[in-house]
Scaffold this motif. Structure first.
Motif, PDB file in Angstrom:
ATOM      1  N   GLN A 113      41.053  37.667  29.551  1.00 17.51           N
ATOM      2  CA  GLN A 113      39.552  37.328  29.778  1.00 17.51           C
ATOM      3  C   GLN A 113      39.369  36.474  30.836  1.00 17.51           C
ATOM      4  O   GLN A 113      39.931  35.411  31.271  1.00 17.51           O
ATOM      5  N   LEU A 114      38.543  36.801  31.821  1.00 24.41           N
ATOM      6  CA  LEU A 114      38.215  36.210  33.115  1.00 24.41           C
ATOM      7  C   LEU A 114      36.607  35.785  33.237  1.00 24.41           C
ATOM      8  O   LEU A 114      35.878  36.413  33.115  1.00 24.41           O
ATOM      9  N   ARG A 115      36.463  34.576  34.080  1.00 23.92           N
ATOM     10  CA  ARG A 115      35.088  34.051  34.370  1.00 23.92           C
ATOM     11  C   ARG A 115      35.074  34.341  35.775  1.00 23.92           C
ATOM     12  O   ARG A 115      35.780  33.876  36.800  1.00 23.92           O
ATOM     13  N   MET A 116      34.036  35.248  35.915  1.00 23.97           N
ATOM     14  CA  MET A 116      33.974  35.806  37.503  1.00 23.97           C
ATOM     15  C   MET A 116      32.408  35.374  37.813  1.00 23.97           C
ATOM     16  O   MET A 116      31.299  36.046  37.403  1.00 23.97           O
ATOM     17  N   VAL A 124      42.632  33.159  39.748  1.00 25.58           N
ATOM     18  CA  VAL A 124      43.046  34.627  40.414  1.00 25.58           C
ATOM     19  C   VAL A 124      42.083  35.247  41.080  1.00 25.58           C
ATOM     20  O   VAL A 124      41.014  34.770  41.363  1.00 25.58           O
ATOM     21  N   PHE A 125      42.488  36.385  41.648  1.00 28.63           N
ATOM     22  CA  PHE A 125      41.534  37.415  42.061  1.00 28.63           C
ATOM     23  C   PHE A 125      41.455  38.735  41.440  1.00 28.63           C
ATOM     24  O   PHE A 125      42.366  39.130  41.055  1.00 28.63           O
ATOM     25  N   ALA A 126      40.119  39.285  41.174  1.00 31.16           N
ATOM     26  CA  ALA A 126      40.236  40.354  40.313  1.00 31.16           C
ATOM     27  C   ALA A 126      39.917  41.504  41.201  1.00 31.16           C
ATOM     28  O   ALA A 126      39.075  41.375  42.379  1.00 31.16           O
ATOM     29  N   ILE A 127      40.596  42.558  41.334  1.00 31.70           N
ATOM     30  CA  ILE A 127      40.515  43.718  42.311  1.00 31.70           C
ATOM     31  C   ILE A 127      40.192  44.891  41.463  1.00 31.70           C
ATOM     32  O   ILE A 127      40.749  45.149  40.296  1.00 31.70           O
ATOM     33  N   ILE A 140      37.381  42.585  45.808  1.00 31.63           N
ATOM     34  CA  ILE A 140      38.158  41.347  45.490  1.00 31.63           C
ATOM     35  C   ILE A 140      37.410  40.260  45.393  1.00 31.63           C
ATOM     36  O   ILE A 140      37.119  39.526  46.293  1.00 31.63           O
ATOM     37  N   LEU A 141      37.455  39.789  43.886  1.00 29.01           N
ATOM     38  CA  LEU A 141      36.320  38.646  43.817  1.00 29.01           C
ATOM     39  C   LEU A 141      37.302  37.759  43.018  1.00 29.01           C
ATOM     40  O   LEU A 141      37.968  37.888  42.325  1.00 29.01           O
ATOM     41  N   PRO A 142      36.905  36.160  43.345  1.00 27.01           N
ATOM     42  CA  PRO A 142      37.594  35.211  42.731  1.00 27.01           C
ATOM     43  C   PRO A 142      37.359  35.190  41.169  1.00 27.01           C
ATOM     44  O   PRO A 142      36.012  35.314  40.876  1.00 27.01           O
TER      45      PRO A 142
END
Length: 363
Positions: free
Chosen positions: A314-317, A342-345, A295-297
């Motif tokens: 599209q997300l910048r992680m 958000v949080f990417a799971i 679970i990453l921001p």
């Protein structure tokens, strides 16, 4: 640079490519069947004599309006899908044939190539006694021993099953990382491209539709329609942090730790991980009580609505860009827009071993 500006017409198809290919690492020429990938390689190699235009390799003119350098004088190593080994010769005989062609060109040493591709135990065998993966390793070795200026690989793994592909991909990664010979790698497999390529050139109907680093192309929602949407996914950089006692590998990423099933890599190794868009879930608040370990921001950078019910986010992680494939309804209910936090799971078991590759030294 390998500068290509060529056209070639057929009854129902026309190739028109203008592009400067980097002469470092692996550049994947990607596209669906019939997009012109193999034809472009044949033009570069000088095998399509009807092609018009210019091909210039590191300042050496291979083709223009005044000249057409013969294929055997271009210094090209060509690896075909069907290997094309001489059946009446042993593995050593096939390799010796290449050495004789390259005499005086200062190519790699026989023993070095045999060791790099693990062919020592195969030298006395005939091609009929080799597996598909072994044949391809011999074909690659034979191409390298011709002392090529560039290696052209045309769907080299297409005829292999998944087990044989998994066997040969590490050899291709080593060849890429050795940095000796630039490679143009034709494929319609995103899995192969994600593992190997530093740059991607996407062909569609004989024309270049997109060209950039592998990370930029694979993380771009606009590029996804050029692929199979079910295969959409991006690459992130990671370093092996620890091999846990419960069978997991902890990877350090720019966004935080990522846990995957045991990866056979030494602690400290640099890896590139392909994250499938359909395996990424999103939450506006950090969820509790989930079985998912990862679970990453992340921050939303783009939302692109598909033609059907889905949306690509599209997300910048950390320092990386990834994609999440969700429904339009979810995107609307969650009020997703650029800048949203958000949080990417990601389930640990969602990343297959085939999607874990070594990183290039320059990556």
């Amino acid at each position: 640079m390998l500068q290509v500006d060529v056209t070639l017409g057929f009854d129902e198809f026309a190739l028109a490519v203008r592009h400067d290919f980097a002469l470092s690492g692996v550049t994947a020429i990607f596209g669906r069947s019939g997009s012109g990938k193999s034809t472009l390689l044949r033009v570069i190699a000088g095998l399509e004599t009807r092609a018009e235009g210019r091909v210039v390799m590191a300042g050496e003119v291979w083709q223009d309006q005044n000249r057409q350098i013969a294929p055997e004088r271009r210094g090209v190593g060509y690896v075909f899908q069907d290997t094309r080994l001489f059946p009446h010769l042993s593995v050593r005989g096939n390799l010796d044939y290449a050495l004789k062609r390259a005499r005086g060109l200062g190519g790699p040493r026989f023993d070095d190539v045999v060791q790099a591709l693990d062919l020592g135990a195969l030298l006395a065998r005939r091609p009929t006694a080799l597996s598909g993966g072994e044949k391809q390793r011999v074909a690659i070795a034979r191409a390298l021993l011709t002392a090529p200026k560039i290696l052209l690989m045309d769907e080299p793994l297409a005829a292999l099953d998944d087990a044989r592909k998994a066997e040969i991909l590490p050899y291709l990664e080593r060849l890429r990382d050795a940095g000796g010979v630039p490679i143009l790698y034709v494929s319609h497999s995103l899995a192969e491209v994600s593992r190997l390529a530093r740059h991607i050139v996407v062909l569609q109907a004989g024309r270049v539709m997109r060209a950039d680093t592998a990370e930029a192309v694979l993380s771009d929602p606009e590029a996804v329609p050029m692929f199979d949407r079910r295969e959409a996914g991006a690459i992130i950089a990671a370093r092996v942090g620890a091999q846990e006692a419960d069978g997991l590998t902890r990877l350090e990423t720019s966004a935080g730790p990522l846990f995957l099933p045991r990866a056979g890599a030494a602690i400290g190794s640099s890896l590139r991980i392909r994250i499938h868009a359909q395996d990424v879930m999103l939450a506006r608040a950090r969820p509790e009580g989930l079985s998912a370990l990862n679970i990453l921001p992340a921050i939303v950078t783009e939302v692109r609505l598909g033609e059907g019910s889905d949306a690509l986010v599209q997300l910048r992680m950390g320092d990386d860009l990834i994609l999440a494939r969700i429904t339009r309804r979810s995107a609307r209910v969650m009020a997703l827009a650029p800048g949203a936090e958000v949080f990417a799971i990601l389930k640990s078991v969602a990343v297959a071993q085939a999607d874990v590759g070594t990183a290039t030294a320059q990556a």
